[in-house]
Design a protein around this motif. Sequence first.
Motif, PDB file in Angstrom:
ATOM      1  N   ALA A 266       0.810  -1.219   0.000  1.00 30.11           N
ATOM      2  CA  ALA A 266       0.000   0.000   0.000  1.00 30.11           C
ATOM      3  C   ALA A 266       0.845   1.270   0.000  1.00 30.11           C
ATOM      4  O   ALA A 266       0.324   2.348  -0.293  1.00 30.11           O
ATOM      5  N   MET A 267       2.114   1.152   0.318  1.00 30.98           N
ATOM      6  CA  MET A 267       2.978   2.341   0.300  1.00 30.98           C
ATOM      7  C   MET A 267       3.096   2.814  -1.142  1.00 30.98           C
ATOM      8  O   MET A 267       3.395   2.032  -2.041  1.00 30.98           O
ATOM      9  N   ASP A 268       2.852   4.099  -1.346  1.00 27.90           N
ATOM     10  CA  ASP A 268       2.799   4.631  -2.698  1.00 27.90           C
ATOM     11  C   ASP A 268       3.658   5.880  -2.831  1.00 27.90           C
ATOM     12  O   ASP A 268       3.479   6.839  -2.078  1.00 27.90           O
ATOM     13  N   ASN A 269       4.579   5.842  -3.781  1.00 22.52           N
ATOM     14  CA  ASN A 269       5.416   6.998  -4.123  1.00 22.52           C
ATOM     15  C   ASN A 269       6.191   7.502  -2.905  1.00 22.52           C
ATOM     16  O   ASN A 269       6.151   8.686  -2.565  1.00 22.52           O
ATOM     17  N   VAL A 270       6.902   6.586  -2.248  1.00 18.08           N
ATOM     18  CA  VAL A 270       7.697   6.938  -1.067  1.00 18.08           C
ATOM     19  C   VAL A 270       9.024   6.193  -1.113  1.00 18.08           C
ATOM     20  O   VAL A 270       9.083   5.045  -1.551  1.00 18.08           O
ATOM     21  N   VAL A 271      10.078   6.860  -0.667  1.00 16.87           N
ATOM     22  CA  VAL A 271      11.401   6.262  -0.610  1.00 16.87           C
ATOM     23  C   VAL A 271      11.942   6.435   0.807  1.00 16.87           C
ATOM     24  O   VAL A 271      11.642   7.429   1.469  1.00 16.87           O
ATOM     25  N   VAL A 272      12.704   5.451   1.279  1.00 17.88           N
ATOM     26  CA  VAL A 272      13.308   5.512   2.605  1.00 17.88           C
ATOM     27  C   VAL A 272      14.805   5.727   2.432  1.00 17.88           C
ATOM     28  O   VAL A 272      15.469   4.984   1.711  1.00 17.88           O
ATOM     29  N   LEU A 273      15.321   6.761   3.107  1.00 12.53           N
ATOM     30  CA  LEU A 273      16.728   7.132   2.997  1.00 12.53           C
ATOM     31  C   LEU A 273      17.386   7.167   4.372  1.00 12.53           C
ATOM     32  O   LEU A 273      16.744   7.529   5.357  1.00 12.53           O
ATOM     33  N   VAL A 274      18.660   6.822   4.423  1.00 11.59           N
ATOM     34  CA  VAL A 274      19.458   7.008   5.634  1.00 11.59           C
ATOM     35  C   VAL A 274      20.250   8.292   5.448  1.00 11.59           C
ATOM     36  O   VAL A 274      20.916   8.481   4.428  1.00 11.59           O
ATOM     37  N   GLU A 275      20.140   9.167   6.432  1.00 14.04           N
ATOM     38  CA  GLU A 275      20.906  10.414   6.432  1.00 14.04           C
ATOM     39  C   GLU A 275      21.617  10.510   7.772  1.00 14.04           C
ATOM     40  O   GLU A 275      21.230   9.859   8.742  1.00 14.04           O
ATOM     41  N   GLU A 276      22.649  11.314   7.849  1.00 15.51           N
ATOM     42  CA  GLU A 276      23.416  11.406   9.092  1.00 15.51           C
ATOM     43  C   GLU A 276      22.617  12.073  10.202  1.00 15.51           C
ATOM     44  O   GLU A 276      22.596  11.602  11.326  1.00 15.51           O
ATOM     45  N   TYR A 277      21.979  13.205   9.906  1.00 13.14           N
ATOM     46  CA  TYR A 277      21.146  13.910  10.884  1.00 13.14           C
ATOM     47  C   TYR A 277      20.361  14.980  10.138  1.00 13.14           C
ATOM     48  O   TYR A 277      20.640  15.285   8.979  1.00 13.14           O
TER      49      TYR A 277
END
Length: 112
Positions: free
Chosen positions: A24-35
């Motif tokens: 169901a997740m639509d048009n989303v990206v998961v990113l790792v960032e420092e802060y």
Amino acid sequence: MSRTRFEELVGEALDLVPREFAKAMDNVVVLVEEYNEEAPSILGLYHGVALTERTSSYGGVLPDRISIYRQPILEICETEDDVVDEIVTTVIHEIAHHFGIDDHRLHELGWG
């Protein structure tokens, strides 16, 4: 903890999301960032338009983003097990925002 290992743990947390929610997740990206420069102590942040707030005019936009912030999580954790638990909690918390669940309800559910 190395960035590579942290990113692996975020991937493993995403694998724990139930299939029906992941689909169901639509048009989303998961990113790792420092802060987060504006709020350096936050652990994660959802940037976008929640599914519950999208209208028929939603379209042609860049993907929503879920940022998981490595440094703040590492700073509050003592062990790798603590990091794993905090990553899971943070990933679920931010995905819930994608589905339109607010912080108050997340705290009621134990994902605050």
